[in-house]
Design an enzyme around this catalytic site. Structure first.
Site, short mmCIF file in Angstrom:
data_model
loop_
_atom_site.label_atom_id
_atom_site.label_comp_id
_atom_site.label_asym_id
_atom_site.label_seq_id
_atom_site.Cartn_x
_atom_site.Cartn_y
_atom_site.Cartn_z
N ASN A 237 0.79 -1.24 0.00
CA ASN A 237 0.00 0.00 0.00
C ASN A 237 0.82 1.29 0.00
O ASN A 237 0.28 2.37 0.11
CB ASN A 237 -1.00 0.00 1.15
CG ASN A 237 -0.33 -0.08 2.51
OD1 ASN A 237 0.88 -0.28 2.59
ND2 ASN A 237 -1.10 0.05 3.57
N CYS A 238 2.12 1.19 -0.16
CA CYS A 238 3.00 2.35 -0.22
C CYS A 238 2.79 3.08 -1.56
O CYS A 238 2.76 2.45 -2.62
CB CYS A 238 4.46 1.89 -0.09
SG CYS A 238 5.69 3.10 -0.55
#
Length: 125
Positions: A15-16
């Site tokens: 999710n970066c």
């Protein structure tokens, strides 16, 4: 059609935002890759030691992020060499700068910038 043979492996956290940009770039350029998510697949000291053989540990350790800032001063000051940095990064994978890209021929690249990826994969501008 996307090449089904992996050209590289990309390491990071799903999710970066930077990881999303890097993976989108690879997809847009139809570069097949294997994704290694530190949170799902782990980031053990063996993997991080391999990274540190190719990438300076001081660059690999992300001191700009929230996770570093949330460490107390004692924990931060305890990071004095590659071994202590690797140990801390294995405990807290969010401290690993992302992404780490490893080509099939063993070249390493840290971070994401479209121009750098263009050059890394020897693609025409």
């Amino acid at each position: 059609m996307k090449n089904t043979t992996s050209v590289c492996r990309i390491f990071g956290i799903k999710n970066c935002d930077t990881m999303k940009k890097a993976r989108a770039w690879l997809d847009a350029h139809q570069i097949a890759y294997e994704f290694h998510d530190y949170r799902q697949d782990g980031a053990d000291t063996e993997l991080l030691s391999e990274f540190a053989r190719h990438i300076d540990w001081t660059l690999l350790l992300n001191k700009r992020g929230t996770t570093w800032r949330q460490l107390d001063k004692t924990e931060q000051d305890a990071v004095t060499d590659a071994q202590s940095a690797i140990r801390l990064m294995s405990e807290k994978p969010a401290l690993i700068k992302r992404p780490v890209l490893v080509s099939a021929d063993g070249r390493y690249h840290l971070g994401f910038k479209a121009d750098d990826y263009q050059q890394f994969f020897s693609l025409p501008a």
